[in-house]
Scaffold this motif. Structure first.
Motif, PDB file in Angstrom:
ATOM      1  N   ARG A   1      -7.793  17.743  14.701  1.00  0.00           N
ATOM      2  CA  ARG A   1      -9.206  17.789  15.056  1.00  0.00           C
ATOM      3  C   ARG A   1      -9.886  16.413  15.062  1.00  0.00           C
ATOM      4  N   ILE A   2      -9.405  15.493  14.239  1.00  0.00           N
ATOM      5  CA  ILE A   2     -10.119  14.222  14.048  1.00  0.00           C
ATOM      6  C   ILE A   2      -9.233  13.006  14.293  1.00  0.00           C
ATOM      7  N   ILE A   3      -8.136  12.910  13.565  1.00  0.00           N
ATOM      8  CA  ILE A   3      -7.348  11.673  13.596  1.00  0.00           C
ATOM      9  C   ILE A   3      -6.770  11.405  14.978  1.00  0.00           C
ATOM     10  N   ARG A   4      -6.106  12.390  15.584  1.00  0.00           N
ATOM     11  CA  ARG A   4      -5.504  12.169  16.902  1.00  0.00           C
ATOM     12  C   ARG A   4      -6.546  12.029  18.013  1.00  0.00           C
ATOM     13  N   PRO A   5      -7.558  12.906  18.095  1.00  0.00           N
ATOM     14  CA  PRO A   5      -8.548  12.742  19.174  1.00  0.00           C
ATOM     15  C   PRO A   5      -9.276  11.403  19.151  1.00  0.00           C
ATOM     16  N   LEU A   6      -9.490  10.840  17.976  1.00  0.00           N
ATOM     17  CA  LEU A   6     -10.209   9.574  17.871  1.00  0.00           C
ATOM     18  C   LEU A   6      -9.284   8.363  17.938  1.00  0.00           C
ATOM     19  N   GLY A   7      -7.974   8.594  18.031  1.00  0.00           N
ATOM     20  CA  GLY A   7      -7.024   7.490  18.139  1.00  0.00           C
ATOM     21  C   GLY A   7      -6.927   6.649  16.888  1.00  0.00           C
ATOM     22  N   LEU A   8      -6.989   7.290  15.728  1.00  0.00           N
ATOM     23  CA  LEU A   8      -6.924   6.567  14.449  1.00  0.00           C
ATOM     24  C   LEU A   8      -5.461   6.338  14.088  1.00  0.00           C
ATOM     25  N   ARG A   9      -4.880   5.321  14.687  1.00  0.00           N
ATOM     26  CA  ARG A   9      -3.430   5.112  14.608  1.00  0.00           C
ATOM     27  C   ARG A   9      -2.936   4.722  13.220  1.00  0.00           C
ATOM     28  N   ASP A  10      -3.807   4.145  12.413  1.00  0.00           N
ATOM     29  CA  ASP A  10      -3.385   3.661  11.097  1.00  0.00           C
ATOM     30  C   ASP A  10      -3.892   4.533   9.959  1.00  0.00           C
ATOM     31  N   THR A  11      -4.288   5.759  10.274  1.00  0.00           N
ATOM     32  CA  THR A  11      -4.818   6.682   9.278  1.00  0.00           C
ATOM     33  C   THR A  11      -3.844   7.821   9.061  1.00  0.00           C
ATOM     34  N   TYR A  12      -3.478   8.057   7.806  1.00  0.00           N
ATOM     35  CA  TYR A  12      -2.545   9.148   7.507  1.00  0.00           C
ATOM     36  C   TYR A  12      -2.698   9.560   6.049  1.00  0.00           C
ATOM     37  N   PHE A  13      -2.046  10.671   5.696  1.00  0.00           N
ATOM     38  CA  PHE A  13      -2.100  11.209   4.339  1.00  0.00           C
ATOM     39  C   PHE A  13      -0.837  10.802   3.593  1.00  0.00           C
ATOM     40  N   GLN A  14      -1.028  10.213   2.415  1.00  0.00           N
ATOM     41  CA  GLN A  14       0.127   9.655   1.697  1.00  0.00           C
ATOM     42  C   GLN A  14       0.990  10.711   1.030  1.00  0.00           C
ATOM     43  N   GLY A  15       0.375  11.688   0.371  1.00  0.00           N
ATOM     44  CA  GLY A  15       1.155  12.710  -0.313  1.00  0.00           C
ATOM     45  C   GLY A  15       2.020  12.126  -1.410  1.00  0.00           C
ATOM     46  N   SER A  16       3.262  12.571  -1.447  1.00  0.00           N
ATOM     47  CA  SER A  16       4.171  12.162  -2.520  1.00  0.00           C
ATOM     48  C   SER A  16       4.942  10.886  -2.201  1.00  0.00           C
ATOM     49  N   ASP A  17       4.762  10.324  -1.001  1.00  0.00           N
ATOM     50  CA  ASP A  17       5.377   9.027  -0.711  1.00  0.00           C
ATOM     51  C   ASP A  17       4.805   7.998  -1.670  1.00  0.00           C
ATOM     52  N   LEU A  18       5.668   7.226  -2.286  1.00  0.00           N
ATOM     53  CA  LEU A  18       5.167   6.294  -3.295  1.00  0.00           C
ATOM     54  C   LEU A  18       4.503   5.062  -2.693  1.00  0.00           C
ATOM     55  N   GLY A  19       4.990   4.611  -1.544  1.00  0.00           N
ATOM     56  CA  GLY A  19       4.493   3.380  -0.966  1.00  0.00           C
ATOM     57  C   GLY A  19       3.454   3.605   0.115  1.00  0.00           C
ATOM     58  N   ILE A  20       2.871   2.500   0.584  1.00  0.00           N
ATOM     59  CA  ILE A  20       1.937   2.500   1.704  1.00  0.00           C
ATOM     60  C   ILE A  20       2.672   1.926   2.904  1.00  0.00           C
ATOM     61  N   ARG A  21       2.734   2.675   3.988  1.00  0.00           N
ATOM     62  CA  ARG A  21       3.448   2.209   5.177  1.00  0.00           C
ATOM     63  C   ARG A  21       2.646   1.112   5.868  1.00  0.00           C
ATOM     64  N   GLY A  22       3.335   0.070   6.298  1.00  0.00           N
ATOM     65  CA  GLY A  22       2.676  -1.005   7.023  1.00  0.00           C
ATOM     66  C   GLY A  22       2.051  -2.039   6.096  1.00  0.00           C
ATOM     67  N   PRO A  23       1.445  -3.085   6.671  1.00  0.00           N
ATOM     68  CA  PRO A  23       0.829  -4.148   5.865  1.00  0.00           C
ATOM     69  C   PRO A  23      -0.306  -3.598   5.004  1.00  0.00           C
ATOM     70  N   HIS A  24      -0.388  -4.074   3.753  1.00  0.00           N
ATOM     71  CA  HIS A  24      -1.407  -3.583   2.830  1.00  0.00           C
ATOM     72  C   HIS A  24      -1.564  -4.555   1.673  1.00  0.00           C
ATOM     73  N   MET A  25      -2.701  -4.470   1.000  1.00  0.00           N
ATOM     74  CA  MET A  25      -2.880  -5.190  -0.257  1.00  0.00           C
ATOM     75  C   MET A  25      -2.245  -4.385  -1.379  1.00  0.00           C
ATOM     76  N   HIS A  26      -1.730  -5.073  -2.385  1.00  0.00           N
ATOM     77  CA  HIS A  26      -1.271  -4.381  -3.581  1.00  0.00           C
ATOM     78  C   HIS A  26      -2.480  -3.823  -4.333  1.00  0.00           C
ATOM     79  N   ALA A  27      -2.209  -2.920  -5.266  1.00  0.00           N
ATOM     80  CA  ALA A  27      -3.268  -2.235  -6.016  1.00  0.00           C
ATOM     81  C   ALA A  27      -3.156  -2.603  -7.491  1.00  0.00           C
ATOM     82  N   TYR A  28      -4.209  -3.207  -8.049  1.00  0.00           N
ATOM     83  CA  TYR A  28      -4.124  -3.768  -9.398  1.00  0.00           C
ATOM     84  C   TYR A  28      -5.163  -3.160 -10.349  1.00  0.00           C
ATOM     85  N   VAL A  29      -4.755  -3.094 -11.615  1.00  0.00           N
ATOM     86  CA  VAL A  29      -5.657  -2.702 -12.701  1.00  0.00           C
ATOM     87  C   VAL A  29      -5.469  -3.711 -13.836  1.00  0.00           C
TER      88      VAL A  29
END
Length: 395
Positions: free
Chosen positions: A213-241
């Motif tokens: 309904r949203i992601i494909r019609p709007l052409g949001l090519r870099d938007t997806y649901f991570q779920g149980s995959d541990l990593g982030i696909r593609g270039p990204h910043m690391h996540a720090y605490v």
């Protein structure tokens, strides 16, 4: 995911614009590129490892970046990086629910027990409506406060796969925050339930419905649901605490099933700006449904998966999101002509209970300057934003 972010940003709005805001008017000044870069550099100088943004003003776009994506290698932040955007997921889910409401497949004022009788029986199922889930007036407890009580829980959360029904049961087992419909109280459990209702009425996963309904019609090519995959696909910043031993702890590899429909989305600055512009200009919802989405509850300015913030140059709409290490803010003028999506790579940095952290001052300065121009950010003092900190109770 952090409800504290929403509360803090609402406080910013109050300090900036104590009077009713007029419609958004003037945009950033002419020398915008250098100004925005300098403001983002100030966020890094204040202690943030990395940050990026996409700023749009009608047909002009700026994509400043600053700092490093990986403190171990020193690799710089680049434009177009993907990011865990946390509770911004809620706007996508709410828009999907509202589309289904427009198709008369979901009733906004229908009790949720009609859709999920086994999962939400009894008085809660009879009294809480779909609308109350979307505007956080259900009174249902927030499951994440039950999941994270100690430092060890933060680590364990990212190593565990949760079923959404398990998250709901934890939330329902927590102390209620009030009577159904009585008052606003941000609860991630609400959006887990909303995702399950989407699945019940469509027979498809909530992810599939949002994508269709949203992601494909709007052409949001870099938007997806991570779920149980541990990593982030593609270039990204690391996540720090910032950790209890004084070092930065890297939580880039992290299981996000604990967030599900409340906050598991990965996206980019460009994709979020495209989405919110489409939403606010009628490409996602009919005018009547968009008006429902923008009907706010109480002083918080929170509608149905969307909130308003009043800045010196007018009212803006959007959402923010925080996960373990990543934080994002996405704000947009009502006509979608002026937009800012901002992201940084560290969460829960120490702040005083009474004084704002320099990072908070710097990034709020960036946001207001991006939307209103250089002088606007000088008209207020940023409050202390409770971005974290007692790691024994981080949420």
């Amino acid at each position: 995911m952090q409800r504290r972010t929403l509360i803090a940003l609402a406080a910013v709005a109050t300090l900036i614009a104590p009077a009713a805001a007029s419609p958004a008017t003037a945009g950033p000044p002419g020398d915008t590129g250098r100004t925005l870069q300098a403001k983002l550099d100030a966020v890094i100088a204040a202690g943030m490892p990395g940050a990026f943004a996409e700023v749009r003003d009608r047909r002009r776009t700026w994509t400043p970046t600053a700092g490093v994506a990986d403190v171990a290698t020193g690799a710089p932040v680049r434009d177009g990086m993907r990011h865990r955007v946390g509770s911004i997921t809620k706007t996508f889910v709410s828009a999907t629910v509202l589309q289904l409401a427009g198709e008369r497949r979901i009733g906004l004022d229908t009790p949720i027990g009609r859709y999920l009788p086994r999962l939400v029986p009894g008085e809660v199922g009879r009294q809480v409506t779909v609308r109350m889930l979307l505007n956080h007036t259900s009174g249902i407890g927030d499951y994440d406060t039950e999941l994270i009580k100690t430092v060890d829980d933060i680590v364990r959360l990212g190593e565990t796969t949760f079923a959404p029904s398990e998250l709901v049961r934890i939330g329902l087992g927590a102390a209620p925050t009030g009577e159904p419909g009585a008052a606003f109280s941000y609860s991630n459990t609400n959006y887990i339930l909303a995702g399950l209702i989407v699945e019940k009425v469509t027979g498809h996963s909530y992810r599939a419905e949002v994508q269709r309904r949203i992601i494909r019609p709007l052409g949001l090519r870099d938007t997806y649901f991570q779920g149980s995959d541990l990593g982030i696909r593609g270039p990204h910043m690391h996540a720090y605490v910032p950790w209890v031993d004084g070092d930065l702890r890297d939580f880039t590899r992290y299981n996000m099933t604990w967030a599900w429909a409340a906050g598991e989305l990965i996206s980019t600055g460009r994709d979020l700006n495209v989405f919110y512009r489409a939403l606010l200009t009628g490409r996602v919802l009919s005018p009547a449904l968009l008006a429902e989405m923008q009907t706010a509850t109480g002083a918080e300015g929170y509608g149905l998966g969307l909130y308003s913030v009043d800045l010196p140059c007018g009212r803006f709409w959007g959402h923010d999101g925080g996960t373990v290490g990543h934080q994002t803010v996405s704000w947009h003028s009502p006509d979608g002509e002026r937009q800012v999506t901002y992201a940084h790579s560290m969460a829960w940095y120490q702040t005083s209970p009474t004084e704002p952290h320099p990072i908070d001052v710097a990034y709020v300065d960036f946001l207001v300057t991006a939307l209103c121009g250089t002088g606007a950010a000088q008209t207020f003092t940023a409050p202390a934003l409770p971005r974290t900190v007692d790691l024994t109770r981080p949420f």
